[in-house]
Design an enzyme around this catalytic site. Structure first.
Site, mmCIF file in Angstrom:
data_model
loop_
_atom_site.group_PDB
_atom_site.id
_atom_site.type_symbol
_atom_site.label_atom_id
_atom_site.label_comp_id
_atom_site.label_asym_id
_atom_site.label_seq_id
_atom_site.Cartn_x
_atom_site.Cartn_y
_atom_site.Cartn_z
ATOM 1 N N ARG A 270 0.853 -1.184 0.000
ATOM 2 C CA ARG A 270 0.000 0.000 0.000
ATOM 3 C C ARG A 270 0.888 1.233 0.000
ATOM 4 O O ARG A 270 1.447 1.610 1.031
ATOM 5 C CB ARG A 270 -0.884 -0.031 1.252
ATOM 6 N N HIS A 274 -3.421 4.457 4.789
ATOM 7 C CA HIS A 274 -4.617 3.616 4.846
ATOM 8 C C HIS A 274 -5.809 4.338 4.221
ATOM 9 O O HIS A 274 -6.529 3.778 3.387
ATOM 10 C CB HIS A 274 -4.920 3.257 6.300
ATOM 11 N N TYR A 283 4.082 4.717 11.478
ATOM 12 C CA TYR A 283 4.346 3.291 11.669
ATOM 13 C C TYR A 283 5.191 2.660 10.564
ATOM 14 O O TYR A 283 5.416 1.456 10.596
ATOM 15 C CB TYR A 283 3.027 2.515 11.820
#
Length: 375
Positions: A270, A274, A283
């Protein structure tokens, strides 16, 4: 008195308890299956390569345009699939018109590739409708926001089609995070027991929001989970469009022959956060993202097309111009304020409206009339 020697009790279950399948054929390959960059690439049909490429470029432009629409307030939220377009394009193209697609909320591109109007695809994310299209007409189930709840639905539809004698296959898409849900277990278990004609595609994009795969499972791969349910597991490079298309096409054909379900894990990444509401820098590190950027699905397929003399600058420009025209139409239509009827809240909920729902509808109509709205 005769001495009796003690014998350890070893229960012997009846033969029926034994697994019905040798697990070896169900195991995925040790490494993700690839086509691009291997000898197999030269055997891929040129027309398929061009089609995959055109949809990848169009899909990338769709993602960037939809992301821009969130910044302009035209979309409430958008979960980009930039970087994993090959999974969604291949999934849509592996199906026949009679088949069904069961997407998650991130799989807008799969629905667009299957032929759905981009504006209708974005109806949910715009906040206009729970589903901005007719699932029956397009054979695309509603975009599923709850994790993995679409998987049991796919199994149910596939099983029902098989009982009716319809040669229909359901292909259900889910992310790596969805494999941690109970719905995933229930769907795969029932699919295998019923030998339902369904294919599960897990897009392992590295993170379930901010949770890396290693914190979700200790399995060698997600594809290995298939063995426990009694179905084949396939592991494929999710950025290799022809490889994903081949693996899914084989799984769909297998399901249509009545040989049961397949679990496919596509290893991808990805590239964006998100959603537009997420801060991915909290993160993951930029070097990790850059490493995957070098494995971009569009760059991989363009390298193959160019090496085979199937893509020159004129062809590249034509594909880019077509994608830009699509984005311009999407932008123009999304910039127009939708005309919404509040009474539509009660449409398409039940075939026969319940008493409670009818009471709520009458209350809303009375409030609208009191405000001068004739609806």
């Amino acid at each position: 008195m005769l001495a009796v020697r003690a014998v350890a009790y070893r229960p012997t279950p009846p033969p029926e308890w034994k697994p019905r399948t040798d697990p070896a054929p169900l195991l995925p390959d040790p490494e993700p299956f690839r086509v691009l960059g291997t000898a197999a690439a030269g055997r891929v049909d040129p027309g398929l390569l061009r089609t995959l490429h055109a949809h990848l470029v169009r899909g990338r432009r769709f993602n960037t345009q939809a992301t821009a629409l969130t910044r302009q307030g035209r979309l409430a939220v958008y979960p980009s699939s930039t970087g994993q377009e090959a999974c969604q394009v291949a999934a849509a193209l592996a199906l026949e018109e009679r088949d069904w697609l069961f997407p998650s909320y991130r799989d807008t591109l799969a629905a667009v590739t299957r032929g759905l109007d981009p504006v209708e695809v974005l109806g949910l994310l715009r906040g206009d409708w729970h589903t901005g299209y007719d699932p029956r007409e397009h054979r695309i189930a509603p975009l599923s926001t709850p994790l993995a709840t679409q998987l049991p639905h796919a199994v149910g539809l596939a099983h029902a089609a098989r009982l009716r004698g319809d040669e229909v296959v359901a292909l259900a898409l889910v992310g790596d995070g969805g494999t941690s849900e109970g719905d995933f277990h229930e769907a795969l278990n029932f699919a295998a027991v019923w030998r339902a004609p369904v294919v599960f595609l897990v897009q392992n994009n590295g993170f379930a929001i901010s949770v890396p795969l290693a914190k979700q499972t200790a399995a060698p791969s997600l594809a290995h989970k298939a063995v426990g349910y009694g179905m084949p597991g396939r592991l494929v490079d999710g950025n290799d469009a022809p490889a994903v298309h081949q693996v899914l096409s084989e799984a769909v054909a297998r399901a249509r022959r009545g040989e049961g379900p397949t679990l496919v894990e596509a290893v991808t990444y990805r590239m964006e956060a998100h959603t537009n509401a997420d801060d991915a820098t909290r993160y993951r590190e930029e070097p990790e993202v850059e490493a995957w950027r070098a494995h971009d699905p569009i760059a991989l397929i363009e390298r193959e097309l160019t090496s085979r003399g199937l893509l020159d600058e004129d062809a590249r420009r034509a594909v880019a111009d077509s994608a830009e025209a699509m984005a311009a139409r999407l932008r123009e239509r999304m910039n127009a304020d939708p005309v919404l009827d509040p009474m539509d809240l009660f449409a398409h909920v039940y075939a026969d409206r319940t008493g409670q729902l009818q009471e709520q509808a009458e209350q809303l109509r009375a409030e609208l009339e009191a405000e001068g709205d004739p609806r």
